[in-house]
Design an enzyme around this catalytic site. Structure first.
Site, mmCIF file in Angstrom:
data_model
loop_
_atom_site.group_PDB
_atom_site.id
_atom_site.type_symbol
_atom_site.label_atom_id
_atom_site.label_comp_id
_atom_site.label_asym_id
_atom_site.label_seq_id
_atom_site.Cartn_x
_atom_site.Cartn_y
_atom_site.Cartn_z
ATOM 1 C CG ASP A 433 -8.438 -5.818 15.922
ATOM 2 O OD1 ASP A 433 -9.716 -5.614 16.321
ATOM 3 O OD2 ASP A 433 -7.690 -6.591 15.935
ATOM 4 C CD GLU A 476 -9.277 -7.421 19.414
ATOM 5 O OE1 GLU A 476 -10.553 -7.054 20.032
ATOM 6 O OE2 GLU A 476 -9.253 -8.112 18.690
#
Ligand SMILES: Nc1nc2c(ncn2[C@@H]2O[C@H](COP(=O)(O)OP(=O)(O)OP(=O)(O)O)[C@@H](O)[C@H]2O)c(=O)[nH]1
Length: 555
Positions: A433, A476
């Site tokens: 992440d 993301e």
């Protein structure tokens, strides 16, 4: 099955039919000719028999008349049978007619009173048929062998017994009483010579025989057939093949005519004239064989003519058949037969040629259409394959970064879980992440944020193996599956390598970007993949919590 050519068919049919026709005509004409020849020969035999019978009849009548007239001569009428003038008169007769073997007078008691050469004088002839019949009237008898004269007269040169026919007439005195009988014996050879002379004259058909037959059908002459029964005399035995005046039987064509009898003394002779049927019908048979030979020669000539005619007719058809075969075999420049004098054949050739050209044109068009269709199909297939590939990629890959998408990740995770359950070889899940990505978006805009995500995906792929599985998990966040872990610490090493590579990379407009990574290892006790996701997510949460830009792994 053997198939003969048109030429052979036509030739055989023409020749066969002409042979059949000519043979039929030959047989028919032969049959008619045989019938006519039989008729003509039969009529000729009848005519010969008639003239022989008439001639013999006339001779017999003459002899009978002679004896009868002599018996009525005045010197006999006087009743003196010993009168020397009677002997003189008889001698004159016998000297003028060589056929007389004997002539004499017998009285009413049957004693010979006077006779030429003194033969049988004073002997009794009472029992002789001629004497007994002569007492009653004029008599002409059947031939018989010499009885009393046999020893007195010289025999015949051939050694045959002497045979006579007898003439007799009664001698009556002035009162009309019978006082004696005038008898005469004529040589049988005189009769047969008359018949032979009448029948076997010059120009008579070959092998014609003359026979004298008595009223019972028995042959009297010739000697070698004497006593034989002649089967089909008119009025005796009829055969189906009997025509008026002549008949066919025993291999002979026979005509028999009754001799006109000089008296009613029971003398009924027939003159039979016969000819072997083979000889009589010989000309008809020759004609028949000639017709047969002619038929065969004509059939051969017809066959040859038919062959050339068939050749003329069949040649264009054979050429047409060859041309059709060449067309069937797709040979180039097929030659069709040229003009033909038979209108129907010329039309047939033209029609087939036109039809073939039209068919060939259609075939060419079809081939061209096929070729173009094949090219179109190939193009469409390529496009379709491409579209399918794109569709597949769209279905399994993330449009922005090019790595696998979440849906494909879920499938792959399920596959890995099943494989692990079966083989026991553990695998690891990395959740990556981006740290403070919201700030990047907010500061540089969404487009730069997208570029960062694209570069991150490349960096992650570059730092994993081809057998590893990289996917965008969402937003993301990326996920990496590491199958078949060799060492328990390997996943953490890979995660650290990724983290360092990203941290050291330069991102255009942004500069440095870091990521936090949570590592989870699959365990056999996991009931499903959610447990592993939970563990990796917890480790990610820990990494974030611990200050970000780090790797956290399950103990
Ligand atoms: N440019 C871009 N931004 C995205 C995309 N997907 C998600 N984001 C943004 O990513 C940001 C994620 O923010 P957060 O969940 O708060 O996380 P963060 O800012 O990285 O903070 P931490 O994770 O706590 O370090 C949001 O602003 C999303 O709008 C994307 O595809 N492109």
């Amino acid at each position: 099955m053997f198939k003969a050519s048109l030429r052979s068919h036509l030739t055989l049919w023409f020749a066969g039919l002409s042979l059949l026709t000519l043979l039929s005509v030959g047989f028919y004409v032969g049959h008619i000719a045989t019938g006519q020849m039989k008729q003509a020969s039969g009529n000729a035999l009848l005519s010969t028999a008639k003239s022989a019978a008439e001639l013999l009849g006339a001779q017999l009548r003459e002899r009978q008349l002679e004896v009868s007239l002599l018996s009525r001569a005045p010197l006999l009428k006087r009743g003196n049978l010993d009168d020397p003038d009677i002997l003189t008169s008889m001698e004159l007769r016998t000297q003028s007619r060589a056929e007389y073997a004997w002539m004499g007078v017998a009285d009413a008691d049957g004693r010979v009173r006077q006779a030429v050469n003194g033969l049988l004088v004073n002997q009794s002839v009472k029992e002789r048929p001629w004497f007994q019949a002569g007492l009653r009237g004029d008599y002409t008898g059947d031939p018989h062998e010499a009885v009393l004269l046999a020893k007195l007269l010289p025999g015949s040169a051939s050694g045959e017994p002497l045979r006579f026919i007898d003439f007799a007439a009664p001698i009556r005195n002035a009162q009309g009483q019978v006082v004696g009988v005038l008898g005469a014996h004529a040589h049988w050879s005189w009769v047969t010579k008359i018949v032979d002379a009448a029948v076997l004259q010059k120009g008579t058909a070959p092998e014609v025989e003359a026979l004298i037959v008595d009223h019972d059908g028995k042959v009297l002459y010739p000697e070698q057939l004497a006593g034989e029964q002649l089967p089909n005399l008119p009025g005796t035995l009829k055969t189906p093949d009997t025509a008026p005046g002549w008949s066919v039987g025993n291999g002979y064509l026979t005509s028999a005519v009754a001799v006109p009898t000089p008296s009613s003394a029971g003398l009924t002779w027939y003159i039979a004239v016969r000819q072997p049927l083979d000889i009589a019908l010989h000309p008809a048979r020759v004609l028949f064989y000639k017709l047969l030979a002619l038929g065969f020669i004509a059939a051969i000539i017809f066959g040859l003519v038919a062959y050339y005619l068939a050749l003329h007719l069949s040649r264009p058809i054979e050429q047409l058949a060859r041309a059709a075969k060449q067309v069937q075999d797709h040979q180039p420049d097929v030659a069709f037969p040229l003009q033909h004098s038979v209108r129907e054949i010329a039309q047939l050739v033209q029609s087939i040629q036109g039809m073939t050209q039209s068919l060939l044109g259609k075939e060419r068009e079809l081939q061209e259409a096929n070729t173009s269709l094949e090219a179109t199909v190939a193009q469409r297939t390529v496009a379709l394959t491409q579209a399918n590939a794109n569709l597949l990629k769209l279905a399994t890959h993330d449009a922005l970064t090019g790595v696998f998408n979440r849906r494909r990740f879920d499938e792959k995770l399920a596959e890995c879980s099943l494989l692990f359950q079966r083989t026991g070889r553990t695998f690891a899940l990395l959740f990556i992440d981006v740290d403070y990505f919201k700030r990047i978006n907010d500061t540089h805009g969404h487009a730069i944020g997208d570029e960062v995500l694209e570069q991150l995906a490349k960096l992650i792929q570059r730092n994993t193996r081809a057998t590893d599985f990289v996917a965008r998990y969402g937003g993301e966040e990326f996920a990496v599956l590491l199958p078949e872990i060799e060492e328990p610490e390997s996943p953490e090493v890979v995660a650290e390598k990724i983290r360092v590579a990203i941290a050291e990379a330069h991102f255009a407009s942004v500069g440095q970007v870091t990521v936090s990574i949570g590592v989870g290892l699959a365990e056999l006790s996991d009931s499903n993949a959610s447990a592993l996701i939970r563990r990796a997510d917890q480790q990610l949460y820990q990494a974030k919590g611990a200050g970000r830009n780090r790797v956290c792994c399950t103990a």
